[in-house]
Design an enzyme around this catalytic site. Structure first.
Site, PDB file in Angstrom:
ATOM      1  N   ASP A   1     -15.608 -68.030  -8.277  1.00 43.00           N
ATOM      2  CA  ASP A   1     -14.475 -68.436  -7.458  1.00 43.00           C
ATOM      3  C   ASP A   1     -13.485 -67.281  -7.436  1.00 43.00           C
ATOM      4  O   ASP A   1     -12.804 -67.037  -8.419  1.00 43.00           O
ATOM      5  CB  ASP A   1     -13.839 -69.689  -8.046  1.00 43.00           C
ATOM      6  CG  ASP A   1     -12.569 -70.123  -7.344  1.00 43.00           C
ATOM      7  OD1 ASP A   1     -12.312 -69.626  -6.229  1.00 43.00           O
ATOM      8  OD2 ASP A   1     -11.832 -70.945  -7.921  1.00 43.00           O
TER       9      ASP A   1
ATOM     10  N   ASP B   1      -8.670 -62.339  -6.434  1.00 42.10           N
ATOM     11  CA  ASP B   1      -8.376 -62.637  -7.842  1.00 42.10           C
ATOM     12  C   ASP B   1      -9.278 -63.732  -8.385  1.00 42.10           C
ATOM     13  O   ASP B   1      -9.946 -64.444  -7.629  1.00 42.10           O
ATOM     14  CB  ASP B   1      -6.912 -63.029  -8.009  1.00 42.10           C
ATOM     15  CG  ASP B   1      -6.555 -64.284  -7.205  1.00 42.10           C
ATOM     16  OD1 ASP B   1      -6.984 -64.387  -6.033  1.00 42.10           O
ATOM     17  OD2 ASP B   1      -5.863 -65.160  -7.742  1.00 42.10           O
TER      18      ASP B   1
ATOM     19  N   GLU C   1      -4.547 -65.866  -5.080  1.00 41.83           N
ATOM     20  CA  GLU C   1      -4.790 -67.235  -4.618  1.00 41.83           C
ATOM     21  C   GLU C   1      -4.628 -68.237  -5.754  1.00 41.83           C
ATOM     22  O   GLU C   1      -4.096 -69.332  -5.559  1.00 41.83           O
ATOM     23  CB  GLU C   1      -6.198 -67.328  -4.008  1.00 41.83           C
ATOM     24  CG  GLU C   1      -6.482 -68.625  -3.273  1.00 41.83           C
ATOM     25  CD  GLU C   1      -7.042 -69.728  -4.154  1.00 41.83           C
ATOM     26  OE1 GLU C   1      -7.166 -70.874  -3.664  1.00 41.83           O
ATOM     27  OE2 GLU C   1      -7.364 -69.472  -5.338  1.00 41.83           O
ATOM     28  N   GLU C   2      -5.089 -67.855  -6.949  1.00 35.21           N
ATOM     29  CA  GLU C   2      -5.160 -68.809  -8.049  1.00 35.21           C
ATOM     30  C   GLU C   2      -3.797 -69.172  -8.632  1.00 35.21           C
ATOM     31  O   GLU C   2      -3.646 -70.241  -9.224  1.00 35.21           O
ATOM     32  CB  GLU C   2      -6.058 -68.255  -9.161  1.00 35.21           C
ATOM     33  CG  GLU C   2      -7.499 -68.001  -8.754  1.00 35.21           C
ATOM     34  CD  GLU C   2      -8.281 -69.275  -8.483  1.00 35.21           C
ATOM     35  OE1 GLU C   2      -7.723 -70.375  -8.667  1.00 35.21           O
ATOM     36  OE2 GLU C   2      -9.451 -69.185  -8.069  1.00 35.21           O
TER      37      GLU C   2
ATOM     38  N   ASP D   1     -14.095 -69.780   0.438  1.00 30.69           N
ATOM     39  CA  ASP D   1     -13.712 -70.294  -0.880  1.00 30.69           C
ATOM     40  C   ASP D   1     -13.957 -71.793  -0.888  1.00 30.69           C
ATOM     41  O   ASP D   1     -13.068 -72.580  -0.581  1.00 30.69           O
ATOM     42  CB  ASP D   1     -12.240 -69.977  -1.156  1.00 30.69           C
ATOM     43  CG  ASP D   1     -11.804 -70.391  -2.551  1.00 30.69           C
ATOM     44  OD1 ASP D   1     -12.670 -70.745  -3.363  1.00 30.69           O
ATOM     45  OD2 ASP D   1     -10.598 -70.366  -2.819  1.00 30.69           O
TER      46      ASP D   1
ATOM     47  N   HIS E   1     -10.688 -64.641  -1.440  1.00 27.56           N
ATOM     48  CA  HIS E   1      -9.602 -64.082  -2.253  1.00 27.56           C
ATOM     49  C   HIS E   1     -10.149 -63.235  -3.390  1.00 27.56           C
ATOM     50  O   HIS E   1     -11.213 -63.514  -3.949  1.00 27.56           O
ATOM     51  CB  HIS E   1      -8.655 -65.177  -2.768  1.00 27.56           C
ATOM     52  CG  HIS E   1      -9.259 -66.157  -3.726  1.00 27.56           C
ATOM     53  ND1 HIS E   1      -9.375 -65.924  -5.082  1.00 27.56           N
ATOM     54  CD2 HIS E   1      -9.758 -67.402  -3.531  1.00 27.56           C
ATOM     55  CE1 HIS E   1      -9.906 -66.971  -5.671  1.00 27.56           C
ATOM     56  NE2 HIS E   1     -10.158 -67.886  -4.758  1.00 27.56           N
TER      57      HIS E   1
END
Length: 308
Positions: A116, A79, A146-147, A170, A77
């Protein structure tokens, strides 16, 4: 950014991570990094496009002799969790992450690092760029947001991907496979209150909790780390009954998915209780520091008098 980052091995990975971290990419504001990834794919002459929700997909044909292997989807991802220390001047909307090498670690000055899932994305980029690694057909899937909601993954339409095996990069452990999710709930709480004038004979204090490690509310929540908001609550809990404490301002944490590292409160107490208040607070601070001496050795609680 330290040049040492680009000299780390494997250089292909760390250079791609450095390139990525130079691009602002907070959750829900991925416009720049989406264009960055599309330019990257196009520069390699690979099929590159974005879907309806703005996930980016890059396809790389199989190398000679591996055309009959199952196609692989590599997913990460774009972001990142965007959090900074209170005393750090930084704009996640316009600035890239300021990284440096600290012994065996790569760190960021005053902000989250973005590993991450930046390292997963960088690994995929390195594979896409490589001319030496044999591989079957690859689809690189770079999802957004994603976050703070998984909106990229949740809105991925069926039939877009051609690969039969998906590897999600991830992760925290390279020797484990996890199936499942802890889940999550967002709560927005609001309340109204009446402001009061500061009473005569009051003493003001600014209380600062800082120096905590913080961490991801998912993967670090079980480690017993300090939560600045909860520590502040412990400090203030009996303050009104014991010292007539009133809160003028309180602020802690900044993101829904990050354990709060800092909290600041501005309070007043009755002047007659000043000495007892300082003594009592120090006792509580000593208890908290003893409790967290192993997990949070850099915890600080600062009391500073302020004008009322």
């Amino acid at each position: 950014m330290s040049q040492e980052i680009r000299n780390l091995e494997p250089k292909a990975l760390w250079n791609k991570f450095a390139d990525l971290n130079a691009v602002p990419r907070p959750s829900k504001k991925e416009e720049r990094v989406i264009e960055f990834m599309k330019n990257f794919g196009n520069s390699l002459g690979l099929e590159t496009f974005e879907d309806e929700i703005r996930n980016v997909i890059i396809r790389k044909p199989a190398t000679a002799g591996m055309e009959n292997r199952k196609a692989i989807v590599l997913q990460g991802h774009l972001d990142m969790v965007h959090q900074k220390n209170a005393d750090t001047v930084f704009d996640f909307d316009t600035q890239g992450i300021d990284m440096y090498v600290d012994g065996d670690w790569v760190r960021a000055r005053g902000t989250t690092l973005g590993a991450d899932n930046g390292l997963g994305v960088a690994a995929i980029m390195a594979i896409l760029e490589s001319t030496e690694i044999p591989h079957p057909a690859i689809e690189a899937l770079f999802t957004i947001d994603e976050e703070t909601g998984m909106t990229g993954a949740l809105n991925l339409k069926g039939g877009i991907l051609q690969g039969q095996i998906l590897l999600n990069l991830d992760t925290e452990e390279d020797d484990e496979i996890d199936i499942g999710c802890a889940g999550g709930i967002d709560v927005t709480a609001t309340a109204e209150y009446d402001e009061e004038e500061t009473p005569e004979g009051s003493v003001g204090y600014t209380i600062t909790v800082k120096g905590l490690k913080g961490g991801h509310s998912g993967m670090d929540i079980h480690k017993g780390l300090g939560n600045a908001n909860k520590i502040m609550n412990r400090l203030l809990f009996d303050g009104f009954d014991n010292f007539g404490l009133q809160i003028a301002e309180i602020k802690g944490g900044s993101l829904r998915n990050a354990i709060p590292r800092e909290s600041v409160a501005k309070v007043i107490i009755a002047e007659v209780y000043d000495e007892a208040f300082v003594f009592d607070m120090q006792q509580i601070v000593n208890e908290i520091k003893t409790e967290f001496k192993t997990t949070e050795p850099n915890l600080e609680v600062i009391f500073e008098k302020m004008d009322v």
